[in-house]
Design a protein around this motif. Structure first.
Motif, PDB file in Angstrom:
ATOM      1  N   ARG A  74      -2.446   5.164  -3.284  1.00  0.00           N
ATOM      2  CA  ARG A  74      -3.314   5.548  -2.225  1.00  0.00           C
ATOM      3  C   ARG A  74      -2.782   7.478  -2.381  1.00  0.00           C
ATOM      4  NH1 ARG A  74      -5.061   1.370   3.064  1.00  0.00           N
ATOM      5  NH2 ARG A  74      -5.624  -0.260   1.484  1.00  0.00           N
ATOM      6  N   PRO A  75      -3.686   7.926  -2.513  1.00  0.00           N
ATOM      7  CA  PRO A  75      -3.413   9.517  -2.712  1.00  0.00           C
ATOM      8  C   PRO A  75      -4.085   9.770  -1.689  1.00  0.00           C
ATOM      9  CG  PRO A  75      -4.441   8.872  -5.161  1.00  0.00           C
ATOM     10  CD  PRO A  75      -4.221   7.256  -3.749  1.00  0.00           C
ATOM     11  N   VAL A 133       0.639  10.786   7.191  1.00  0.00           N
ATOM     12  CA  VAL A 133       1.288   9.368   7.537  1.00  0.00           C
ATOM     13  C   VAL A 133       2.946   9.064   7.382  1.00  0.00           C
ATOM     14  CG1 VAL A 133       1.362   7.117   5.575  1.00  0.00           C
ATOM     15  CG2 VAL A 133      -0.624   9.091   4.682  1.00  0.00           C
ATOM     16  N   LYS A 134       3.895   9.661   7.065  1.00  0.00           N
ATOM     17  CA  LYS A 134       5.092  10.034   7.256  1.00  0.00           C
ATOM     18  C   LYS A 134       4.935   9.543   9.010  1.00  0.00           C
ATOM     19  CE  LYS A 134       6.614  11.161   3.561  1.00  0.00           C
ATOM     20  NZ  LYS A 134       6.935  10.231   2.646  1.00  0.00           N
ATOM     21  N   GLN A 135       4.815  10.675  10.089  1.00  0.00           N
ATOM     22  CA  GLN A 135       4.572  10.311  10.946  1.00  0.00           C
ATOM     23  C   GLN A 135       3.989   9.506  11.726  1.00  0.00           C
ATOM     24  OE1 GLN A 135       3.427  14.098  12.382  1.00  0.00           O
ATOM     25  NE2 GLN A 135       3.903  13.642  14.566  1.00  0.00           N
ATOM     26  N   ASP A 136       2.945   9.588  11.296  1.00  0.00           N
ATOM     27  CA  ASP A 136       2.800   7.747  11.682  1.00  0.00           C
ATOM     28  C   ASP A 136       3.181   7.339  12.046  1.00  0.00           C
ATOM     29  OD1 ASP A 136       0.416   9.547  12.130  1.00  0.00           O
ATOM     30  OD2 ASP A 136      -0.921   8.941  10.464  1.00  0.00           O
ATOM     31  N   VAL A 192       1.132  -1.291  -0.076  1.00  0.00           N
ATOM     32  CA  VAL A 192      -0.097   0.211   0.219  1.00  0.00           C
ATOM     33  C   VAL A 192       0.370   1.165  -0.093  1.00  0.00           C
ATOM     34  CG1 VAL A 192      -1.736   0.847   1.155  1.00  0.00           C
ATOM     35  CG2 VAL A 192      -1.413  -1.031   1.063  1.00  0.00           C
ATOM     36  N   MET A 193       1.070   2.282  -1.019  1.00  0.00           N
ATOM     37  CA  MET A 193       1.613   2.815  -1.199  1.00  0.00           C
ATOM     38  C   MET A 193       1.370   4.559  -1.034  1.00  0.00           C
ATOM     39  SD  MET A 193       4.077   4.215  -4.832  1.00  0.00           S
ATOM     40  CE  MET A 193       2.555   4.531  -5.557  1.00  0.00           C
ATOM     41  N   TYR A 194       1.452   5.353   0.114  1.00  0.00           N
ATOM     42  CA  TYR A 194       0.946   6.733   0.106  1.00  0.00           C
ATOM     43  C   TYR A 194       1.571   7.441  -0.214  1.00  0.00           C
ATOM     44  CZ  TYR A 194      -1.815   3.399   3.623  1.00  0.00           C
ATOM     45  OH  TYR A 194      -2.333   3.173   4.685  1.00  0.00           O
ATOM     46  N   LYS A 195       1.212   8.373  -1.377  1.00  0.00           N
ATOM     47  CA  LYS A 195       1.837   9.531  -1.775  1.00  0.00           C
ATOM     48  C   LYS A 195       0.954  10.318  -2.539  1.00  0.00           C
ATOM     49  CE  LYS A 195       0.305   9.030  -6.376  1.00  0.00           C
ATOM     50  NZ  LYS A 195       0.200   9.026  -7.928  1.00  0.00           N
ATOM     51  N   ASN A 196       1.329  11.882  -2.262  1.00  0.00           N
ATOM     52  CA  ASN A 196       0.710  13.067  -2.855  1.00  0.00           C
ATOM     53  C   ASN A 196      -0.488  12.908  -4.717  1.00  0.00           C
ATOM     54  OD1 ASN A 196       0.940  14.956  -1.056  1.00  0.00           O
ATOM     55  ND2 ASN A 196       3.167  14.874  -2.297  1.00  0.00           N
ATOM     56  N   ALA A 197      -1.202  12.727  -4.317  1.00  0.00           N
ATOM     57  CA  ALA A 197      -2.191  13.534  -5.639  1.00  0.00           C
ATOM     58  C   ALA A 197      -1.296  13.596  -6.851  1.00  0.00           C
ATOM     59  CB  ALA A 197      -4.030  13.523  -5.934  1.00  0.00           C
ATOM     60  N   GLY A 198      -1.024  12.569  -7.593  1.00  0.00           N
ATOM     61  CA  GLY A 198      -0.707  12.996  -9.480  1.00  0.00           C
ATOM     62  C   GLY A 198       1.272  13.372  -9.302  1.00  0.00           C
ATOM     63  N   CYS A 199       1.314  12.823  -8.440  1.00  0.00           N
ATOM     64  CA  CYS A 199       2.905  12.715  -8.277  1.00  0.00           C
ATOM     65  C   CYS A 199       3.198  11.336  -9.362  1.00  0.00           C
ATOM     66  CB  CYS A 199       3.553  11.913  -7.000  1.00  0.00           C
ATOM     67  SG  CYS A 199       5.423  12.352  -6.840  1.00  0.00           S
ATOM     68  N   GLU A 200       3.884  11.389 -10.629  1.00  0.00           N
ATOM     69  CA  GLU A 200       4.152  10.106 -11.340  1.00  0.00           C
ATOM     70  C   GLU A 200       5.156   9.623 -11.683  1.00  0.00           C
ATOM     71  OE1 GLU A 200       2.091   9.316 -13.960  1.00  0.00           O
ATOM     72  OE2 GLU A 200       0.782  11.261 -12.922  1.00  0.00           O
TER      73      GLU A 200
END
Length: 159
Positions: free
Chosen positions: A67-68, A75-78, A39-47
């Motif tokens: 998962r944008p 998320v990083k802090q968590d 499961v990858m958390y990212k900013n929307a639109g980051c190619e």
């Protein structure tokens, strides 16, 4: 032939035909169960994050769910990733954090060795790391860090 026998024969033929048509889909689903889910958390639109996800799936070992999120820093802090170890995306696989553009070989090693750690990280976005390839530009040297549960990091591998 009686109507019951015709009906039974029709049902058998229909089931056999359906099994023939859907067999590739069934076998693909079985193959997916052998893959580890990321499961990858990212900013929307980051190619570049999407390129890393495609790279990981191309290995054949992983399925990546993107998962944008609106506040990636949270998320990083968590998950215990400090600013100095952070990158553009945070992935979770089998209980470990994989921060940034980490090569598949290092993720595989992490999941095999299973160290007592939060996970591994490639801080920043080094040119030439998976998902950060730039045509005509040589790859940068970079380290993959092992991030301990105390937040301290050490070199896990160098590329």
């Amino acid at each position: 032939m009686s109507n019951n026998k015709i009906l039974i024969a029709g049902v058998i033929l229909t089931l056999g035909f359906a099994a023939f048509l859907f067999w590739p889909n069934i076998s693909n689903e079985l193959n997916l169960s052998d893959k580890k889910k990321i499961v990858m958390y990212k900013n929307a639109g980051c190619e570049c994050c999407t390129k890393w996800a495609a790279y990981m799936m191309a290995t054949g070992d992983y399925i990546v769910e993107e998962r944008p999120v609106e506040v990636l820093a949270q998320v990083k802090q968590d998950y215990g990733i400090s600013r100095q170890n952070s990158s553009c995306h945070t992935a979770i696989v089998d209980g470990y954090v994989v921060e940034g553009h980490v090569p598949a070989e290092d993720v595989n090693r992490l999941l095999t060795e299973r160290p007592d750690a939060i996970g591994i990280a490639v801080p920043g976005m080094p040119i030439g790391s998976p998902g950060m390839e730039v045509p005509g530009r040589p790859a940068a040297n970079y380290d993959v860090l092992l991030v301990g549960k105390d937040g301290e990091s050490s070199v896990y591998n160098s590329h």
